[in-house]
Write a protein that holds these residues in place. Structure first.
Motif, short mmCIF file in Angstrom:
data_model
loop_
_atom_site.label_atom_id
_atom_site.label_comp_id
_atom_site.label_asym_id
_atom_site.label_seq_id
_atom_site.Cartn_x
_atom_site.Cartn_y
_atom_site.Cartn_z
N GLU A 290 41.55 41.13 36.58
CA GLU A 290 41.52 41.48 38.14
C GLU A 290 42.43 40.41 38.71
N VAL A 291 42.91 41.09 39.78
CA VAL A 291 44.12 40.34 40.79
C VAL A 291 43.28 40.39 42.13
N ASN A 292 43.32 39.34 42.69
CA ASN A 292 42.93 38.88 44.20
C ASN A 292 44.39 39.25 44.85
N ALA A 365 44.72 50.91 35.93
CA ALA A 365 44.25 50.01 36.89
C ALA A 365 43.89 50.90 38.28
N ALA A 366 42.99 50.17 39.05
CA ALA A 366 42.59 50.80 40.24
C ALA A 366 42.44 49.76 41.44
N PRO A 367 42.87 50.11 42.60
CA PRO A 367 42.71 49.01 43.72
C PRO A 367 41.69 49.33 44.32
N TYR A 368 40.72 48.59 44.80
CA TYR A 368 39.42 48.41 45.73
C TYR A 368 39.40 47.31 46.64
N THR A 369 38.34 47.43 47.53
CA THR A 369 38.10 46.31 48.31
C THR A 369 36.58 45.85 48.20
N ASP A 370 36.43 44.54 47.98
CA ASP A 370 35.24 44.21 47.52
C ASP A 370 34.18 44.01 48.81
N MET A 371 33.02 43.58 48.65
CA MET A 371 32.10 43.67 49.68
C MET A 371 32.44 42.63 50.83
N GLY A 373 35.69 42.29 51.97
CA GLY A 373 36.78 42.77 52.51
C GLY A 373 38.14 42.48 51.89
N VAL A 374 37.85 41.84 50.76
CA VAL A 374 39.30 41.23 50.02
C VAL A 374 39.66 42.58 49.14
N PRO A 375 41.00 42.78 49.35
CA PRO A 375 41.57 43.77 48.37
C PRO A 375 41.85 43.33 47.06
N ARG A 376 41.49 44.12 45.98
CA ARG A 376 41.64 43.54 44.70
C ARG A 376 42.14 44.81 43.78
N LEU A 377 42.62 44.45 42.54
CA LEU A 377 43.29 45.20 41.65
C LEU A 377 42.43 44.88 40.29
N ILE A 378 41.68 45.99 39.75
CA ILE A 378 41.14 45.90 38.45
C ILE A 378 41.63 46.56 37.38
N GLY A 379 41.72 46.29 36.17
CA GLY A 379 42.26 47.26 35.20
C GLY A 379 42.02 46.92 33.81
N ALA A 380 42.58 47.38 32.93
CA ALA A 380 42.51 47.11 31.58
C ALA A 380 43.61 47.62 30.76
N ASN A 381 44.13 46.72 29.79
CA ASN A 381 45.19 46.88 28.81
C ASN A 381 44.88 47.18 27.44
N TRP A 382 45.43 48.08 26.63
CA TRP A 382 45.05 48.05 25.05
C TRP A 382 46.11 48.25 24.44
N ASP A 383 46.24 47.87 23.13
CA ASP A 383 47.38 47.84 22.17
C ASP A 383 47.58 49.17 21.57
#
Length: 862
Positions: A290-292, A365-371, A373-383
């Motif tokens: 997750e990235v702020n 990954a998908a961008p979203y805005t938390d409660m 109002g901070v924009p964030r990016l959450i995602g997953a990686n797999w080998d």
């Protein structure tokens, strides 16, 4: 009662006398009004005028109109004479301006005093309670709203007043526990705690103790309580101290209980889901990040860190630095496009791990805005390194496969052919037949034609295979396949289904002669075949089944043809048989007989019958032969010829032998106890029984006196063909003192050497040889020769089938030792033996045919 004749004021002025009620009005602080018979106000005191906010009674209408319309219906009841002395009425009055106020009103009928000739008809007294009443109504309304709010929220109210020893529980409190509000309920702590789940009691008691001791003024705790119907409900209890006693300790605690069962179950489901998700992520080795996007703060889980083999805490540049240089531009562009479009996106790239290893990763990954109002990016990686490598190998293999496509197609066709054909004869195999017969049945149904199945089995094939070897057998199979192939038409189908068995499908018009086709097959198979200079002859048996119509059962046709083949082989081989309805009925009958045999074996319905043996010189009884009989539940006593063949197919002849032997030993013991005078019994032993490795062990469990038992063995089952099991059993039989007799001697293929090797105690001359002696000198000479052979080998000779007085005399004169037959006695049950021996009837009519028991006439010898 006197009534005023004019206005009330005029009536008062007519006399100087002051009525009693006026003196009452003047002295009271209550509001009073005097009413006439029409309920008009004729007088009132100042308190009443102030209550209505007027200066004189002329401003008031009739008393009925002074009452609120909502309460006027009460007036007729309140002014009734029998009700005027009841408690005051709580009603609303209406001022001339229209506003209303609450009063406590009493309606009094004044006493009739002599001096009060102008007394009113009714006096009304009331007390203004408007403020108190409105406060009470407002309080009730507030309480009602509060109760409705608690009820709608599903909260049950409880109130424990320790000072007054009172406990209150609301309707909803009872509903949560499945109880009715009117039910009595023991709320004592010692009783109530028994309904609390055992795992929750300790912390519930601790929470109650803290609150009741004043340690805390407000408490919240959750626990499980048993519902009236037996299941557990989760309850969240909130309580607060509302009153304290003189000692400073809580004297009253109130609160609410809420049913949170659904919430707890939802929490448990969420917990389980979280555990499953965590396990799934752990098992699949998927890493989450997750990235702020505002502060560039980065959060990687342990799987991400392990996947990238990071040696330091991840930051905003960790991912870019790990990207393979050849993939960096495209991977970063994917991220930038996803953020610009505010949409989820997939990514594929290579990384160079901290240890220098290159790995292929996939990401989403998908961008979203938390409660906040901070924009964030959450995602997953797999080998997916192994998958990529596998795909590359598959692609390489595919390229090779496409390059060799022609060769593979040829190989596929060859494999397909091999899987559907017999490798030796080249004919279709069983798998091909199963597929073809279903298709042939479908075509026959559509065309209205007949489908016939000929099941062919080669005769004497095993002898050729065993004597000349497998090469010769293979040559015969190839020859048989060529014969069938030559006989089939364009619409026929021939398959080898295994061993020396073939199936010939004939699909076509019903006019084709299947019998001629079968005879052609049998005839062609009889022709000799030369192999390595040897002339090989074999034949074929054919079973035929056919069916036509709209519902052909291909599988059943195969079964029916197989049954017909079985019948053809049993009737002599090298022939054909059709499956018919009569044949089917015979199969059903045999099946029923087989079922009856098996159940009768379990029920012990097989039993011995006995035919006595007589000394040829003295006609004394020297023993009895045990003959198996079946006591059928509906058909009565049956001889072996009705069940032996089917019993052999069921492989239960040995079992029947054992049952009959055990019962005959029990009968023999009973005869000896009765002193009947029978010294020996003989029992027939089947080939199956003689080949049983357990025969010796089973015989050792029986109580057999030496020389009291003799086993009769058929000549055809032992001579010149004894394997080691039979020889061991024969040796064990002798060791147990059991004598051996040869049954049906003279009709088999015995040799003198075999007799000398076996050394039996007796020979039984077959009835076929005995029967003609009375009319054939040559036959007498043959029988005499057999007797001489027996005497020379020290073997006793028994003649069976002695049916006439002449037989008795001839066989005695020829030197036979013992006689057995209808001329002397028929087979009989065990219970008939003592009377038969005692009565000696065979002596009264020497050689005559006597039947000691008429009920046994339909029994035949085995």
């Amino acid at each position: 009662m006197a009534k005023p004749s004019g206005s009330p004021h005029e009536a008062v002025r007519k006399t100087d006398h002051v009525p009693f009620y006026r003196r009452l009005f003047a002295r009271s602080s209550f509001a009073f009004a005097a009413l006439d018979t029409e309920r008009r106000i004729i007088d009132a005191n100042d308190a009443l005028l102030r209550a209505f906010g007027i200066s004189s009674i002329e401003e008031l209408p009739a008393f009925d109109a002074c009452i609120s319309p909502a309460h006027r219906a009460i007036l007729p009841f309140a002014t009734r004479q029998e009700l005027t002395e009841q408690a005051p009425w709580e009603i609303r009055l209406q001022r001339p301006g229209g506003d209303e106020f609450w009063v406590l009103a009493s309606f009094i009928e004044p006493p009739a005093l002599p001096e009060d000739d102008l007394a009113p008809d009714m006096i009304v007294q009331f007390l203004d309670v408007d403020e108190r009443k409105r406060n009470a109504l407002e309080l009730a309304e507030r309480e009602s709203r509060w109760n409705h709010a608690l009820e709608s929220a599903g909260q049950g109210v409880w109130d424990h007043d320790f000072a007054r020893d009172q406990r209150f529980y609301s309707r909803q409190w009872c509903t949560i526990r499945g109880r009715q509000p009117h039910e009595t309920y023991d709320s004592a702590l010692d009783e109530w705690i028994g309904n609390v789940h055992p795992d929750d009691r300790e912390h519930v008691l601790a929470a109650i103790a803290r609150q009741e001791s004043g340690e805390t003024s407000f408490s919240v705790f959750c626990y499980r309580e048993r519902h009236k119907h037996g299941h557990w409900v989760w309850i969240e209890s909130r309580g607060a101290v509302v009153e304290y006693g003189p000692d400073g300790k809580p004297s009253r605690i109130a609160g609410t209980d809420t049913d949170i069962t659904d919430r707890k179950e939802a929490e448990e489901r969420l917990s389980q889901m979280s555990r499953r998700l965590e396990l799934a992520l752990d098992v699949s080795r998927v890493g989450v990040f997750e990235v702020n996007l505002r502060s560039n703060e980065v959060n990687w889980d342990d799987r991400m860190i392990e996947m990238y083999d990071l040696r330091e805490k991840p930051d905003i540049g960790s991912w870019e630095r790990s990207l393979h240089p050849d993939d960096r531009h495209l991977a970063e562009k994917k991220v930038a496009d996803g953020l610009a479009n505010n949409a989820d996106f997939a990514n594929a790239f290579r990384i160079i791990r901290g240890d220098g290893e290159i790995r292929h990763l996939r990401g989403r990954a998908a961008p979203y805005t938390d409660m906040t109002g901070v924009p964030r990016l959450i995602g997953a990686n797999w080998d997916v390194t192994e998958d990529v490598q596998l795909q590359e190998e598959l692609k390489h293999a595919k390229d090779l496969a496409e390059a060799r496509n022609e060769a593979l197609e040829v190989a596929r066709a060859r494999i397909e052919y091999t899987s559907l054909h017999d490798h030796l004869t080249g004919l279709p195999n069983r798998r091909y037949l199963d597929r073809e017969i279903e298709e042939a049945a479908r075509r026959a149904e559509q065309n209205g034609s007949r489908l016939a199945v000929l099941h062919i089995d080669l005769d004497r094939f095993k002898e050729i295979n065993d004597t000349l070897g497998h090469d010769a057998g293979d040559r015969m199979l190839v020859h048989a396949a060529s014969v069938l192939s030559e006989l089939k038409s364009a619409t026929d189908f021939v398959a080898r289904i295994g061993g020396d068995e073939f199936v010939f499908l004939s699909a076509g018009p019903a006019g084709r002669n299947l019998a001629s086709l079968a005879e052609a097959i049998v005839t062609a198979m009889r022709k000799p075949v030369t192999f390595n200079g040897h002339i090989c002859r074999f034949g074929a048996s054919v079973g035929i089944a056919s069916q036509s119509g709209t519902a052909i059962d291909a599988r059943q046709l195969l079964i029916n043809a197989d049954l017909a083949l079985y019948r053809a082989k049993n009737r002599g081989r090298s022939r054909h048989e059709f499956f018919t309805s009569d044949f089917q009925a015979q199969i059903i009958t045999n099946k029923q007989t087989a079922d009856d045999i098996l159940s009768s074996v379990e029920q012990g319905r097989f039993l011995p019958y006995y035919q006595p043996k007589f000394c040829a010189r003295t006609l004394d009884i020297v023993g009895v032969e045990t003959l198996a009989r079946w006591n059928h539940p509906t058909r009565g006593i049956l001889a072996p010829d009705t069940f032996l063949k089917i019993a052999e197919d069921l492989d239960c002849v040995a079992t029947i032998d054992r049952i009959v032997l055990e019962k005959s030993l029990a009968d023999f013991a009973e005869w000896r106890r009765l002193g009947v005078g029978i010294d020996q019994i003989s029992v027939n032993v089947s080939s199956k029984r003689l080949h049983d490795p357990e025969l010796g062990r089973s015989l050792r469990t029986l109580d057999i006196a030496p020389k009291s038992l003799s086993f009769e063995l058929l000549e055809s089952i032992f001579l010149d063909d004894c394997d080691h099991v039979v020889l061991e059993n024969l040796a064990e039989i002798r060791n147990l003192g059991i004598e051996i007799e040869i049954d049906d001697f003279g009709t088999g293929h015995a040799s003198i050497v075999s007799l000398m090797k076996l050394r039996p105690r007796r020979l039984k001359i077959d009835r076929q040889l005995v029967k003609p002696v009375s009319r054939s000198p040559a036959q007498r000479k043959l029988v005499g020769t057999i007797i001489e052979i027996g005497r020379s080998l020290d073997i006793e000779v028994i003649a069976e089938g002695v049916e006439t007085p002449a037989h008795v005399a001839i066989m005695r004169d020829l030197g036979c030792d013992s006689l057995q037959g209808y001329a002397l006695a028929r087979p009989m049950p065990a219970e008939a033996i003592p009377d038969f021996v005692q009565q000696q009837e065979w002596r009264k009519v020497p050689g005559g045919i006597r039947d000691p028991q008429d009920s046994n006439r339909r029994a035949t010898i085995s």
